[in-house]
Design an enzyme around this catalytic site. Sequence first.
Site, PDB file in Angstrom:
ATOM      1  N   CYS A 110      26.774 -22.398  17.290  1.00  0.00           N
ATOM      2  CA  CYS A 110      26.995 -21.050  17.630  1.00  0.00           C
ATOM      3  C   CYS A 110      26.325 -20.401  19.129  1.00  0.00           C
ATOM      4  CB  CYS A 110      26.675 -19.970  16.461  1.00  0.00           C
ATOM      5  SG  CYS A 110      27.822 -18.624  16.309  1.00  0.00           S
ATOM      6  N   ARG A 143      35.344  -9.977  15.050  1.00  0.00           N
ATOM      7  CA  ARG A 143      34.666 -11.176  14.701  1.00  0.00           C
ATOM      8  C   ARG A 143      35.549 -12.233  14.138  1.00  0.00           C
ATOM      9  NH1 ARG A 143      29.990 -10.662  16.586  1.00  0.00           N
ATOM     10  NH2 ARG A 143      28.801 -12.615  15.763  1.00  0.00           N
ATOM     11  N   HIS A 208      27.489 -22.874  10.859  1.00  0.00           N
ATOM     12  CA  HIS A 208      26.259 -22.409  10.578  1.00  0.00           C
ATOM     13  C   HIS A 208      26.242 -23.138   8.976  1.00  0.00           C
ATOM     14  CE1 HIS A 208      24.975 -19.639  13.669  1.00  0.00           C
ATOM     15  NE2 HIS A 208      26.220 -18.931  13.203  1.00  0.00           N
TER      16      HIS A 208
HETATM   17  N1  GLN Z   1      26.550 -13.971  19.790  1.00  0.00           N
HETATM   18  C1  GLN Z   1      27.489 -14.947  19.527  1.00  0.00           C
HETATM   19  C2  GLN Z   1      28.476 -14.318  19.137  1.00  0.00           C
HETATM   20  O1  GLN Z   1      28.651 -13.453  18.033  1.00  0.00           O
HETATM   21  C3  GLN Z   1      26.949 -15.943  18.654  1.00  0.00           C
HETATM   22  C4  GLN Z   1      26.761 -15.621  17.098  1.00  0.00           C
HETATM   23  C5  GLN Z   1      26.265 -16.665  16.401  1.00  0.00           C
HETATM   24  O2  GLN Z   1      25.153 -17.409  16.837  1.00  0.00           O
HETATM   25  N2  GLN Z   1      26.312 -16.526  14.951  1.00  0.00           N
HETATM   26  O3  GLN Z   1      29.679 -14.764  19.537  1.00  0.00           O
END
Ligand code: GLN
Length: 258
Positions: A110, A143, A208
């Site tokens: 990520c 998101r 993850h």
């Molecule tokens: N900050 C990044 C995003 O939101 C990665 C987030 C994460 O590692 N889950 O795209």
Amino acid sequence: MVDSLKWAHMPSVRDDVKPLTIVHLFPELLNLYGDGGNVIALTRRLQWRGLPVEVREIGMGDAMDFSQADIVFIGGGADREQMIVKDAMVARKSELSAYVADGGVLLAVCGGYQFLGHSYAMDDVVVEGLGVIDMETVRGEGRLIGNAVIQSDICDAPIVGFENHGGRTTLGSDAKPLGRVLGKTFGNNGEDGFEGVHQGNLIGTYLHGPLLPKNPQVADYLIARAFDRRGDALELVPLDDAVELEANRVMAKRLNVR
Ligand code: GLN
């Protein structure tokens, strides 16, 4: 499962094998959703086979020497943590690029994955990446969140995990994805059907989970690549992964529904 057969039969450590060194980069800041569990999974899968292992945690102010590294791990981080870590990351650009160019095994998840590309644009702020992969990330509207499943050619079982990212990553023509999304998985950008990147001995992914306890085949892929790179002709003894693979199968089945 602490009382599984793996623990009951923990073998003694072989002294004819050089320890496999796992370097965990910036664990104090890049460790989202238990991503540090990836390092634990690698460590345990080596120990369960009696193979020696060392873990080195590299903090923001620490010097970095990748000459002894066999596997480098970079975890995820929210935009805030990425802003804190970005200068320390880019300061290591030449060492990390040299390690990857030399066939170094690397797993990045990520936020760590986003650092592998040319840049990550968060509105007006553009964070420079390590540039080891031909890809770009741009923060989009909303998101991309949910349990995820992909099919990759590095292993038979589907790879399952959890994604939560605002960044949308697009691979350039020189980059090859880790896999194709299944079911409702968003993957790199929610549009092109690709997830992650796989180039040489490097894997980047949005998944993850942590990724490796949920996908033991991916863990063993990385371990095998690391021994191969060193020229150690080691057969990895199969482990009893019945519980992990059954969990993987159930999740893949549950998620692979449009
Ligand atoms: N900050 C990044 C995003 O939101 C990665 C987030 C994460 O590692 N889950 O795209």
